[in-house]
Every structure is written in structure tokens, then in C-alpha cells.
Write a protein that holds these residues in place. Structure first.
Motif, PDB file in Angstrom:
ATOM      1  N   TYR A  64       0.818  -1.211   0.000  1.00 38.13           N
ATOM      2  CA  TYR A  64       0.000   0.000   0.000  1.00 38.13           C
ATOM      3  C   TYR A  64       0.854   1.266   0.000  1.00 38.13           C
ATOM      4  N   GLY A  65       2.052   1.178   0.570  1.00 34.81           N
ATOM      5  CA  GLY A  65       2.984   2.302   0.477  1.00 34.81           C
ATOM      6  C   GLY A  65       3.409   2.546  -0.963  1.00 34.81           C
ATOM      7  N   LEU A  66       3.689   1.461  -1.706  1.00 36.02           N
ATOM      8  CA  LEU A  66       4.041   1.597  -3.122  1.00 36.02           C
ATOM      9  C   LEU A  66       2.883   2.173  -3.927  1.00 36.02           C
ATOM     10  N   LEU A  67       1.674   1.709  -3.642  1.00 33.01           N
ATOM     11  CA  LEU A  67       0.517   2.259  -4.348  1.00 33.01           C
ATOM     12  C   LEU A  67       0.374   3.755  -4.085  1.00 33.01           C
ATOM     13  N   THR A  68       0.596   4.154  -2.840  1.00 28.04           N
ATOM     14  CA  THR A  68       0.525   5.579  -2.502  1.00 28.04           C
ATOM     15  C   THR A  68       1.603   6.353  -3.247  1.00 28.04           C
ATOM     16  N   LEU A  73       3.259  10.011  -7.675  1.00 25.77           N
ATOM     17  CA  LEU A  73       4.085  10.235  -8.870  1.00 25.77           C
ATOM     18  C   LEU A  73       3.258  10.334 -10.150  1.00 25.77           C
ATOM     19  N   GLY A  74       1.990   9.990 -10.077  1.00 30.63           N
ATOM     20  CA  GLY A  74       1.128  10.055 -11.247  1.00 30.63           C
ATOM     21  C   GLY A  74       1.184   8.816 -12.127  1.00 30.63           C
ATOM     22  N   TRP A  75       1.836   7.771 -11.670  1.00 27.80           N
ATOM     23  CA  TRP A  75       1.985   6.571 -12.490  1.00 27.80           C
ATOM     24  C   TRP A  75       0.703   5.759 -12.563  1.00 27.80           C
ATOM     25  N   LEU A  76      -0.134   5.815 -11.552  1.00 30.44           N
ATOM     26  CA  LEU A  76      -1.392   5.067 -11.621  1.00 30.44           C
ATOM     27  C   LEU A  76      -2.304   5.677 -12.672  1.00 30.44           C
ATOM     28  N   THR A  80      -3.696   3.684 -16.004  1.00 33.62           N
ATOM     29  CA  THR A  80      -5.108   3.662 -16.383  1.00 33.62           C
ATOM     30  C   THR A  80      -5.282   4.197 -17.800  1.00 33.62           C
ATOM     31  N   GLY A  81      -4.596   5.283 -18.117  1.00 33.46           N
ATOM     32  CA  GLY A  81      -4.666   5.852 -19.461  1.00 33.46           C
ATOM     33  C   GLY A  81      -4.088   4.920 -20.508  1.00 33.46           C
ATOM     34  N   ALA A  82      -2.982   4.249 -20.182  1.00 30.62           N
ATOM     35  CA  ALA A  82      -2.344   3.335 -21.129  1.00 30.62           C
ATOM     36  C   ALA A  82      -3.243   2.147 -21.423  1.00 30.62           C
ATOM     37  N   VAL A  83      -3.886   1.633 -20.403  1.00 30.52           N
ATOM     38  CA  VAL A  83      -4.790   0.502 -20.607  1.00 30.52           C
ATOM     39  C   VAL A  83      -5.984   0.939 -21.446  1.00 30.52           C
ATOM     40  N   ALA A  84      -6.539   2.107 -21.137  1.00 26.72           N
ATOM     41  CA  ALA A  84      -7.702   2.613 -21.876  1.00 26.72           C
ATOM     42  C   ALA A  84      -7.349   2.915 -23.331  1.00 26.72           C
ATOM     43  N   ALA A  85      -6.123   3.422 -23.563  1.00 32.17           N
ATOM     44  CA  ALA A  85      -5.709   3.787 -24.918  1.00 32.17           C
ATOM     45  C   ALA A  85      -5.293   2.582 -25.743  1.00 32.17           C
ATOM     46  N   ARG A  91       7.219   4.676 -31.710  1.00 35.54           N
ATOM     47  CA  ARG A  91       8.329   3.729 -31.615  1.00 35.54           C
ATOM     48  C   ARG A  91       8.938   3.622 -30.231  1.00 35.54           C
ATOM     49  N   SER A  92       8.715   4.585 -29.356  1.00 30.28           N
ATOM     50  CA  SER A  92       9.326   4.528 -28.030  1.00 30.28           C
ATOM     51  C   SER A  92       8.766   3.381 -27.208  1.00 30.28           C
ATOM     52  N   GLY A  93       7.566   2.928 -27.547  1.00 27.09           N
ATOM     53  CA  GLY A  93       6.936   1.872 -26.773  1.00 27.09           C
ATOM     54  C   GLY A  93       6.247   2.386 -25.529  1.00 27.09           C
ATOM     55  N   LEU A  94       6.286   3.698 -25.310  1.00 28.46           N
ATOM     56  CA  LEU A  94       5.681   4.288 -24.120  1.00 28.46           C
ATOM     57  C   LEU A  94       4.547   5.227 -24.514  1.00 28.46           C
ATOM     58  N   PRO A  95       3.397   5.119 -23.850  1.00 28.22           N
ATOM     59  CA  PRO A  95       2.283   6.013 -24.161  1.00 28.22           C
ATOM     60  C   PRO A  95       2.593   7.457 -23.794  1.00 28.22           C
ATOM     61  N   ARG A  96       1.895   8.389 -24.421  1.00 30.84           N
ATOM     62  CA  ARG A  96       2.034   9.802 -24.059  1.00 30.84           C
ATOM     63  C   ARG A  96       1.716   9.969 -22.587  1.00 30.84           C
ATOM     64  N   GLY A  97       2.478  10.833 -21.912  1.00 30.29           N
ATOM     65  CA  GLY A  97       2.249  11.098 -20.497  1.00 30.29           C
ATOM     66  C   GLY A  97       2.912  10.106 -19.576  1.00 30.29           C
ATOM     67  N   CYS A  98       3.571   9.080 -20.134  1.00 25.25           N
ATOM     68  CA  CYS A  98       4.258   8.089 -19.312  1.00 25.25           C
ATOM     69  C   CYS A  98       5.449   8.741 -18.622  1.00 25.25           C
ATOM     70  N   PRO A  99       5.678   8.469 -17.326  1.00 28.31           N
ATOM     71  CA  PRO A  99       6.790   9.097 -16.616  1.00 28.31           C
ATOM     72  C   PRO A  99       8.159   8.836 -17.245  1.00 28.31           C
TER      73      PRO A  99
END
Length: 105
Positions: A64-68, A73-76, A80-85, A91-99
Motif C-alpha cells: 500500500y505504500g508503493l501504491l501511494t 508520482l502520477g503513475w497510476l 489507467t490511461g495506457a490501458v484505456a488507450a 516507436r518509443s513503446g511508451l504512451p504519451r504522459g508516461c513518466p
């Protein structure tokens, strides 16, 4: 790239894995006496009741500390956005807004 996609995935999934381990230990804790009788070597049988309870509690605090931390950090929100998108958008393999993604990508 600051962090790769696989590293981010591991970091985000770590709390879930810890909670699953704690859940399984709770179930093994309940059966520890019968497990001892049949020589089944589960973690609660090996380390004992009180140490197993401490491991379960510590695992939940860490998860739960990691989840917090991930939420702060905005990673959750990113996950959620990556799964929805449906995944990465270039080519980077990372969605927009990814940390781990650079601003120029």
C-alpha cells in the motif's frame, strides 16, 4: 528513455504481487498445523506463526505504500490511461504522459 516499459510494468505490478503473496500466506497460516502433520513445508510452517504474521503485515504496508507512492508520482493515472488507450502510440513503446517518456517523443 528514463525507464523502459518493462521496468514500469514491474514497478506498477509489484504491489499487486505483494498483496497476492500476503493473501496466500494468510491461507497457509490457517492450515499450518495440518501442513506440519503431513510434512508440507509452507512458509508459515518453516518460519513459524508470529514471523509469518509479521511478513504478512509488512508486505501489506509495503504494497500500500508503493501504491501511494505511485499515485503521488502520477503513475497510476498513466497506467489507467495506457490501458484505456490500448498501448503505446509510437516507436518509443511508451504512451504519451508516461513518466519514462521524454517530452520530445
Amino acid at each position: 528513455m528514463l525507464l523502459g516499459m518493462s521496468t514500469l510494468l514491474l514497478v506498477v505490478l509489484a504491489p499487486t504481487a505483494l498483496l497476492q503473496v500476503a493473501r496466500m500466506m494468510v491461507m497457509n497460516l490457517r492450515d499450518r498445523r495440518s501442513d506440519e502433520l503431513v510434512d508440507k513445508r509452507t512458509l508459515p510452517v518453516i518460519i513459524g506463526y508470529q514471523p509469518a504474521v509479521r511478513v504478512i503485515v509488512a508486505g501489506q504496508f509495503v504494497a500500500y505504500g508503493l501504491l501511494t507512492l505511485l499515485a503521488v508520482l502520477g503513475w497510476l493515472r498513466w497506467l489507467t490511461g495506457a490501458v484505456a488507450a490500448g498501448g503505446p502510440d509510437d516507436r518509443s513503446g511508451l504512451p504519451r504522459g508516461c513518466p519514462g517518456r521524454r517530452a520530445s517523443q
